[in-house]
Design a protein around this motif. Structure first.
Motif, PDB file in Angstrom:
ATOM      1  N   ARG A  19     -18.306 -68.100 -38.733  1.00 55.94           N
ATOM      2  CA  ARG A  19     -19.284 -69.014 -39.332  1.00 55.94           C
ATOM      3  C   ARG A  19     -20.570 -69.157 -38.540  1.00 55.94           C
ATOM      4  NH1 ARG A  19     -15.291 -73.892 -40.514  1.00 55.94           N
ATOM      5  NH2 ARG A  19     -14.504 -73.113 -38.515  1.00 55.94           N
ATOM      6  N   LEU A  23     -25.013 -62.934 -40.634  1.00 59.80           N
ATOM      7  CA  LEU A  23     -24.638 -61.546 -40.914  1.00 59.80           C
ATOM      8  C   LEU A  23     -25.722 -60.825 -41.691  1.00 59.80           C
ATOM      9  CD1 LEU A  23     -20.898 -62.101 -41.870  1.00 59.80           C
ATOM     10  CD2 LEU A  23     -21.830 -61.310 -39.687  1.00 59.80           C
ATOM     11  N   ILE A  37     -15.148 -67.667 -42.929  1.00 61.51           N
ATOM     12  CA  ILE A  37     -16.580 -67.568 -43.169  1.00 61.51           C
ATOM     13  C   ILE A  37     -17.057 -68.844 -43.855  1.00 61.51           C
ATOM     14  CG2 ILE A  37     -16.563 -65.042 -43.256  1.00 61.51           C
ATOM     15  CD1 ILE A  37     -16.689 -65.214 -46.296  1.00 61.51           C
ATOM     16  N   GLN A  41     -22.212 -67.224 -46.054  1.00 58.82           N
ATOM     17  CA  GLN A  41     -21.672 -65.895 -45.797  1.00 58.82           C
ATOM     18  C   GLN A  41     -20.893 -65.380 -47.001  1.00 58.82           C
ATOM     19  OE1 GLN A  41     -19.641 -67.081 -42.235  1.00 58.82           O
ATOM     20  NE2 GLN A  41     -21.015 -65.867 -40.946  1.00 58.82           N
ATOM     21  N   GLN A  44     -23.413 -64.164 -49.450  1.00 57.08           N
ATOM     22  CA  GLN A  44     -23.970 -62.892 -48.992  1.00 57.08           C
ATOM     23  C   GLN A  44     -22.972 -61.761 -49.203  1.00 57.08           C
ATOM     24  OE1 GLN A  44     -24.823 -64.140 -44.990  1.00 57.08           O
ATOM     25  NE2 GLN A  44     -26.992 -64.415 -45.428  1.00 57.08           N
ATOM     26  N   LEU A  45     -21.712 -62.028 -48.927  1.00 58.09           N
ATOM     27  CA  LEU A  45     -20.667 -61.027 -49.126  1.00 58.09           C
ATOM     28  C   LEU A  45     -20.557 -60.664 -50.598  1.00 58.09           C
ATOM     29  CD1 LEU A  45     -18.334 -59.340 -47.995  1.00 58.09           C
ATOM     30  CD2 LEU A  45     -16.895 -61.363 -48.194  1.00 58.09           C
TER      31      LEU A  45
END
Length: 55
Positions: A19, A23, A37, A41, A44-45
């Motif tokens: 966290r 990234l 996460i 995140q 974003q993933l």
């Protein structure tokens, strides 16, 4: 720390907290099992995978 590229190819994660990382890119997505996460995140993933998240 600025944005980082995470390459966890071949890694085995156990209680890893990502966290605090900004990234930039992720390689080895299949090896993220066991990681924690945050919401940003996760977004974003999802975007990296081409997944639209509707809430």
């Amino acid at each position: 720390m600025g944005p980082v590229t995470l390459d966890d190819s071949g890694a085995t994660l156990n209680d890893v907290d990502l966290r605090a990382l900004a990234l930039l890119d992720i390689t080895g997505l299949a090896h993220l099992r066991g990681a924690t996460i945050d919401d940003l995140q996760l977004q974003q993933l999802a975007a990296h995978l081409g997944i639209d998240v509707a809430g």
